[in-house]
Scaffold this motif. Structure first.
Motif, short mmCIF file in Angstrom:
data_model
loop_
_atom_site.label_atom_id
_atom_site.label_comp_id
_atom_site.label_asym_id
_atom_site.label_seq_id
_atom_site.Cartn_x
_atom_site.Cartn_y
_atom_site.Cartn_z
N SER A 8 0.84 -1.18 0.00
CA SER A 8 0.00 0.00 0.00
C SER A 8 0.88 1.24 0.00
N LYS A 9 0.29 2.38 -0.37
CA LYS A 9 1.07 3.63 -0.39
C LYS A 9 1.59 3.95 1.00
N SER B 274 2.63 -8.02 4.37
CA SER B 274 1.90 -7.62 3.16
C SER B 274 1.94 -8.72 2.11
#
Length: 239
Positions: A163-164, A217
């Motif tokens: 994710s950012k 992640s």
């Protein structure tokens, strides 16, 4: 944007290995530090590597070292290094060019570095034999390449599936670790030794946190298959 990571169970397993590495090391550190009671271990004052000393109590590098469970810490470091290297090869697809090759290379260097710290202890015996060079090489290698890996992984976050927010966090962690490295080295080389354990952890912990973020992640990723599903032909409507 082309992904530089593999898909499937093997890649998720690799992400899990990358996640487990720092968790195993932290657990080993907690257990080993808790067993060090004479004098009590201080995570701010005492060297991290002194946790891995398995010999008799000694004064090494200006500090009294007495780690009854030093072998536990050494095992944690070596395990961390192995899990990181194997996990990186399972996750990153080196056929996708220089980006994954760079990350895998950094993972191998960092994994080998932390393993050397566990294999060659920072003891007086290793200092007298000259083998302390391998301990120092391993420690400085993981400090540099581990933080550079965090920055590189964050910079390629979209290609990895991060994710950012996690990408920015990884870059921030690696940058903080690299900034702390010369402060730690100056504290050690000048002999000042002010809270050397705190500064050492300021370099090391960003690496471990970034690996935990990366591994979690990747382990949780659910990627679509690369081959398209066959399209069903529409049948004519019947009256």
């Amino acid at each position: 944007m082309t992904l530089i990571v593999r898909s499937g169970a093997a890649a998720r397993a690799g992400g899990l290995l990358i996640l487990l590495g720092p968790l195993v090391s932290w657990l080993a550190e907690f257990v080993t530090a808790a067993a060090w009671q004479d004098p009590p271990y201080s995570p701010f004052h005492n060297w991290v590597s002194h946790l891995g000393l398995t010999g008799p109590p000694q004064t090494a590098f200006g500090q009294v070292a007495n780690s009854p469970l030093g072998a536990v810490m050494d095992t944690g470091w070596v395990t961390y290094g192995i899990l990181l290297i194997v996990g990186a090869f399972l996750v990153f697809d080196v056929r996708k060019g220089t980006r994954p090759i760079t990350i895998v290379t950094l993972a191998v260097l960092a994994g080998a570095g932390v393993s050397l710290v566990g294999i060659f202890q920072g003891s007086n015996a290793k200092l007298d034999s000259g083998l302390i060079a391998f301990h120092t090489l391993g420690a400085q290698t993981v400090m540099l390449t581990g933080n550079i890996m965090a920055i590189t992984a964050g910079a390629n976050g979209a290609r990895i599936g991060l994710s950012k927010r996690r990408s920015i966090t990884s870059i921030t962690l690696g940058t903080a670790g690299l900034i702390s490295f010369p402060l730690f080295m100056a504290d050690a080389l000048t002999g000042w030794m002010w809270n050397i354990g705190m500064l050492e952890r300021a370099v090391i912990y960003p690496i471990m946190i970034s690996h935990a973020l990366l591994g979690s992640s990747l382990a949780a990723a659910h990627r679509l298959p690369t081959t398209p599903h066959p399209h069903h032909l529409d049948t004519p409507a019947t009256l």
